[in-house]
Design a protein around this motif. Structure first.
Motif, PDB file in Angstrom:
ATOM      1  N   THR A 224      14.211  22.536  29.681  1.00  0.00           N
ATOM      2  CA  THR A 224      13.922  21.162  30.093  1.00  0.00           C
ATOM      3  C   THR A 224      15.174  20.291  30.036  1.00  0.00           C
ATOM      4  O   THR A 224      15.359  19.389  30.875  1.00  0.00           O
ATOM      5  CB  THR A 224      12.826  20.563  29.206  1.00  0.00           C
TER       6      THR A 224
ATOM      7  N   ALA B 243      16.725  18.424  33.268  1.00  0.00           N
ATOM      8  CA  ALA B 243      17.028  16.984  33.294  1.00  0.00           C
ATOM      9  C   ALA B 243      18.461  16.740  33.755  1.00  0.00           C
ATOM     10  O   ALA B 243      18.740  15.795  34.510  1.00  0.00           O
ATOM     11  CB  ALA B 243      16.789  16.380  31.914  1.00  0.00           C
TER      12      ALA B 243
ATOM     13  N   ARG C 182      16.839  11.255  37.907  1.00  0.00           N
ATOM     14  CA  ARG C 182      17.517  10.795  36.692  1.00  0.00           C
ATOM     15  C   ARG C 182      18.987  10.486  36.968  1.00  0.00           C
ATOM     16  O   ARG C 182      19.581  10.997  37.933  1.00  0.00           O
ATOM     17  CB  ARG C 182      17.407  11.837  35.576  1.00  0.00           C
TER      18      ARG C 182
ATOM     19  N   LEU D  11      17.166  11.746  28.152  1.00  0.00           N
ATOM     20  CA  LEU D  11      16.314  12.924  28.321  1.00  0.00           C
ATOM     21  C   LEU D  11      14.844  12.509  28.332  1.00  0.00           C
ATOM     22  O   LEU D  11      14.495  11.441  27.815  1.00  0.00           O
ATOM     23  CB  LEU D  11      16.561  13.918  27.179  1.00  0.00           C
ATOM     24  N   PRO D  12      13.953  13.324  28.916  1.00  0.00           N
ATOM     25  CA  PRO D  12      12.527  12.961  28.912  1.00  0.00           C
ATOM     26  C   PRO D  12      11.991  12.768  27.501  1.00  0.00           C
ATOM     27  O   PRO D  12      12.456  13.384  26.539  1.00  0.00           O
ATOM     28  CB  PRO D  12      11.861  14.159  29.608  1.00  0.00           C
TER      29      PRO D  12
END
Length: 835
Positions: free
Chosen positions: A559, A563, A573, A726-727
């Motif tokens: 992940t 990102a 992003r 980041l998420p």
């Protein structure tokens, strides 16, 4: 098979066909219809070739001759089935100028060395010519095996009979015309070594003997009426008189068969003894060979010794009377479960004796898996690990779970009478609660709700030992996507069952799915929160102990890389940390500058596979780890110092931080850090390890400063600020791992018997491997149903218990010849005796 006449070579030519008058020296007055075809028959009185053309006596009735191209051609012409049909050659004798001869009968070339022609030499004399023609005239054509049953059998085999070695034995001949009595036949089965001509009767010796084989083949093809078979173990005194008579006939037939086999073996042995290639051994050498065979098990290798003993025992006993050693059974199971076709080839070759698939099936189906918790699997896990003999610090295990998408399908189980494929949480109370909740939700939406729902996912629970060998999926649940509340009931029930079995759960591993994060939140307590996340919870099954939560690190690395990949133009992003941009374009430019003009790579090899991500490559951990590495960060620094790449400071720090983070959670052996020259891959030996302090200090500070810098940056619109870091889900998982790992390592190292800790145990890789094996067992069908999933899981449970293959292969076991743990009896399905 006797050769058929050809249009090439020596043989009758078209100008000798009946209906045209050939060139000749005479004509015989035998038949008015032959007047226009044949010539007179002169008397032969000379010994030379020219005189031999005029034989010493008259030819038999119906025979004629002619001279063409230095050949004497004697033939007999007949008319088949009526006066309107043309005449054909029935017999034809060719005598060449070297006095060699050749015989044609109908469409066949008859060898001079077979049948009635054996008595004549290959080079004729004057005195043998008329007797040869007389024998040909009196002999009849072999009609083969013309029975309708034989002909139909040959047609079912495409007109060919082959031997065991693949050689042609007999063929079907059709479009023939011959009369036997008052019946006519147009097809027959002829042996490949048929003599064609017979002096007496209508069938040659070879075809007559082959008729027994054809009868046997026909009898095998006829379906016998089904009669109840008597068991060989039935006592004869309990049989009725007809049954006794039938039983005696069966035994008598078996005795005759065995006697025939003995006679054949004796005949074959006598022929081999008389053969010149046979070597007779003296008594001393024979005794030495026998001693080697009997004492072949005297070897230091325990597996070789057991293998030899099993082969000797299997060759001395019947197929159904062998007691196989547990170690040998494990070896056979490992081969069969890896490749069943390979096992069949090995067994059918006859080179070694192996158990049948039916015997191994009792070991692979020793338990009938069903959704939920299975007591047999838990007991098997206790027995295999010998948990009662382990110390308290050795009983700690890692608990992991995940869901797999399956095919919606329902199957009727004939053993239990149930339909497999519906949602099943392993407990009637949970199932009822799930169905009630689903009905209430459907009623609120005004939808129709069926009584039961077909499952779309399978939830697998995996237990993995930290200080002993255990890696087993011990429970499975059919769901439609488990909820956090249901997951909470299932997980804590699993923790309690494992504690009752003697194991202690120290951490729970799950990926970053929303259901799993909600499950962590449901277990949160205010006093056990750090950085706004829940990473630990008291163990209610063992007061005084704690259970730590860990987000699966390989999923987190993917992940993070995704990102970073989205941090480019026209993407979601735009990562920025303290005004330092983290762009995917930096990696693309690095890859372009890493290739020299000669095509060689300079520094780290970044390929198109790393740059252009596909749905498959996005799920590959290897590609994510290779771009988030120290070597890539070093290459950024080198090119920036040379002025080639500017503004990559943030990307360089980003790669270094997550490379170290992943290495800390991926220590797999004691010497890997030294071999790869990466100290972060070394095992943890002490509580005050600097890497643990780095996790809770520098790493969490890096994440916090990154978030604060974005929040305080007024140049970034408030709507865009969540997309500059980041998420949220990824940040939450990173914080959970950074707090949990130091606490777990410190707790384990506080025990006296623990010398080191390997953090590779705290991930979800075994569950992913199990799902991959599930899909692989279906070959092209990589989306199993509930029934197929449970059947595959049953075989994989057995395969995981075997110590062969991979790191536990036989070659590695030679260093430690103690195979006593593998010699324990395997669980086996109980035999159901029929009453």
């Amino acid at each position: 098979m006797p050769g058929k006449r050809s249009s090439t070579g020596k043989g009758p030519r078209s100008k000798f066909c009946i209906g045209r008058k050939p060139k000749s020296h005479g004509e015989a007055n035998h038949d008015k219809e032959a007047d226009s075809l044949l010539i007179d028959d002169p008397e032969i009185s000379h010994e030379t070739f020219e005189e031999l053309l005029r034989c010493k006596g008259p030819l038999p009735c119906g025979w004629f001759y002619t001279i063409q191209e230095n050949e004497l051609q004697c033939f007999k012409a007949v008319r088949q089935f009526g006066h309107t049909n043309p005449m054909v050659f029935a017999r034809l004798l060719l005598l060449h100028d070297d006095f060699s001869w050749q015989v044609y009968v109908a469409e066949y070339i008859v060898s001079p060395e077979t049948g009635v022609l054996k008595q004549f030499a290959t080079v004729l004399t004057t005195a043998e010519l008329i007797p040869l023609i007389s024998v040909l005239d009196k002999s009849s054509l072999c009609v083969g095996n013309y029975n309708n049953q034989f002909v139909e059998l040959a047609r079912s085999k495409n007109g060919k009979f082959l031997s065991c070695s693949g050689e042609l034995t007999a063929t079907l001949e059709e479009n023939m015309c011959f009369m036997l009595g008052e019946e006519g036949y147009s097809a027959t089965v002829r042996h490949s070594k048929c003599e064609i001509l017979v002096a007496h009767g209508t069938v040659c010796y070879t075809c007559s003997n082959y008729r027994n084989t054809l009868r046997a083949l026909v009898s095998k093809g006829i379906k016998q009426p089904s009669t109840p078979q008597l068991s060989s173990h039935t006592n004869i005194r309990y049989l009725r008189t007809p049954q006794k008579a039938a039983h005696i006939k069966i035994l008598a037939r078996a005795i005759r068969t065995k006697n025939c086999q003995i006679r054949r073996l004796k005949t074959r042995l006598d022929s081999l003894m008389k053969c010149s290639e046979c070597v007779v051994l003296d008594d001393d050498f024979n005794n030495d060979i026998a001693a080697v065979i009997q004492n072949g098990s005297d070897t230091k290798d325990e597996f070789r010794r057991i293998f030899w003993e099993q082969q000797v025992a299997a060759n001395r006993s019947k197929k159904t009377g062998v007691r196989w050693h547990p170690l040998f059974i494990r070896w056979c199971l490992n081969i069969m479960l890896t490749s069943s076709k390979t096992y069949d080839i090995m067994r059918e070759s006859g080179f070694i004796r192996l158990p049948s698939r039916r015997t191994l099936c009792d070991y692979t189906h020793w338990v009938k898996l069903k959704p939920g918790f299975n007591a047999e699997v838990v007991n098997y896990m206790r027995k295999e690990t010998n948990v009662d003999m382990l110390a308290d610090w050795q009983r700690y295990v890692v608990f992991a779970f995940d869901e797999m998408k399956i095919r919606e399908d329902m199957v009727f189980d004939k053993n239990t009478g149930e339909i497999i494929g519906f949602v099943d949480l392993g407990d009637e109370e949970l199932n009822d609660r799930f169905n009630t909740l689903r009905k209430q939700c459907a009623q609120q939406k005004g939808l129709c709700c069926d009584s039961r729902t077909v499952a779309t996912h399978m939830l697998a629970l995996m237990v993995r030992g930290i200080f002993f060998k255990l890696n087993l999926p011990f429970a499975h649940f059919a769901t439609t996507g488990v909820s956090a509340s249901s997951l909470m009931c299932i997980v804590w029930r699993a923790v309690r069952i494992l504690r009752m079995a003697g194991f202690i759960v120290i951490c729970i591993v799950a990926d970053g799915a929303s259901v799993n994060r909600k499950f962590f939140t449901l277990n949160s307590l205010p006093q056990y929160k750090k950085s706004g996340v829940t990473y630990v919870v008291p163990n209610i099954c063992l007061p005084g102990n704690f259970i730590y939560f860990i987000a699966d690190v390989p999923h987190l690395i993917k992940t993070v890389r995704n990102a970073w990949h989205n941090s480019q133009a026209n993407r979601s992003r735009h990562l920025k940390n303290n005004q330092a941009e983290i762009k995917w374009a930096h990696l693309v430019e690095l890859a372009e500058k890493s290739v020299s003009d000669t095509g060689l790579y300079i520094g780290t090899r970044i390929t198109r596979e790393h740059i252009v991500l596909t749905p498959y490559s996005r799920m590959t951990v290897r590609l994510a780890v290779q771009v988030l590495s120290t070597s890539v960060a070093d290459r950024f620094a080198t090119l920036r110092n040379f002025g080639d790449l500017k503004g990559t400071e943030g990307t360089e720090t980003f790669c270094r931080m997550f490379d170290k983070f992943f290495d800390i959670f991926n220590t797999r052996s004691l010497d890997e850090g030294m071999r790869k020259r990466k100290p972060n891959l070394s095992a943890f030996y002490c509580k005050n390890d600097h890497r643990l302090k780095w996790l809770e200090g520098d790493f969490l500070t890096y994440l916090k400063d990154w978030g604060d810098s974005v929040s305080n940056d007024k140049s970034i619109p408030k709507v865009d600020k969540p997309f500059c870091t980041l998420p949220t889900q990824t940040l939450e998982g990173l914080k959970i791992c950074a707090h949990s790992l130091p606490a777990i390592v410190n707790f384990l190292l506080s025990h006296d018997g623990v010398q080191f800790v390997l953090t590779e145990r705290f991930n979800q890789d075994p569950v992913e491997t199990f799902f991959g094996q599930q899909r692989a067992r279906g070959h092209r069908n990589d989306n199993p149903s509930v029934a197929q999933y449970l059947e595959n899981a049953q075989a994989l449970v057995v395969q995981k218990s075997l110590a062969f293959g991979g790191s536990s292969s036989i070659s590695n076991k030679r260093a430690n010849p103690n195979l006593s743990p593998l010699c324990r009896p395997l669980p086996k399905r109980k035999c159901r005796r029929k009453i």
